[in-house]
Design a protein around this motif. Structure first.
Motif: not given
Length: 195
Positions: A4-5, A72-85
């Motif tokens: 999705r992301q 969607g753009s906000v969600e994509a940027r959030r995913w790309l900048t967040a660490p994978v937990e």
């Protein structure tokens, strides 16, 4: 891995149709995680339902393009900048299998470890060969491929180190001194007995 992301991140670069998204994902991940086109279209429909993408009209070739929305753009940027937990629990089949084998009477855990080590060493050798043939990372595609291959090499090396650790730990408990018999304590929940 979030399909999705990943699709949102690609669509943030510009509108794409389904097969194009598949090709872009493949190109950007070094062809290491094949996606089928049905999975892509199902994901796009869910993204549309959630207001993260919109469907455009078909072009002269019949390709239906999908465009990312602001959300969607906000969600994509959030995913790309967040660490994978990574979750606290494990669903690693090997860890579960070895923990069961180590506590079950009559299981030859040493043989299981030898077999697993052999398979892991062969896999590591194969991954190192694939990494060496992936190129030097001077093109974007080669860089993507080597990053993913490097990750798999490190994971295979870690598995071999962990197997060594398991063997040392089990050596402290010879002949299944830690084996567990079935508990006689009855769980509180379960199906009631038939009368």
């Amino acid at each position: 891995m979030s399909v999705r992301q990943s699709l949102l991140a690609i669509l943030d670069q510009g509108p794409c149709y389904g097969y194009q998204l598949r090709a872009e994902f493949d190109r950007r991940t070094g062809s290491t995680w094949p996606l089928n086109v049905g999975q892509i279209y199902n994901t796009l429909e869910r993204l549309e339902r959630d207001g993260l993408v919109v469907k455009s009209d078909a072009d002269e070739h019949g390709h239906v393009y999908w465009e990312i929305t602001v959300a969607g753009s906000v969600e994509a940027r959030r995913w790309l900048t967040a660490p994978v937990e990574r979750g606290p629990g494990t669903r690693d089949e090997l860890a579960i299998k070895l923990s069961l084998a180590a506590t079950l009477p009559g299981v030859d855990v040493a043989e299981l470890l030898r077999a697993q080590r052999r398979v892991a060493a062969e896999r590591l050798e194969s991954l190192r060969a694939a990494t060496a043939s992936a190129g030097d990372g001077t093109t974007p595609e080669a860089l993507a491929r080597t990053l993913v291959y490097d990750s798999t090499v490190f994971a295979a090396e870690a598995e071999l180190r962990w197997l060594d650790h398991v063997e040392r730990r089990l050596a402290q408990h010879p002949d299944h001194a830690m084996s567990l018999e079935l508990s006689t304590e009855r769980p509180r929940r379960g199906r009631p007995a038939r009368t």
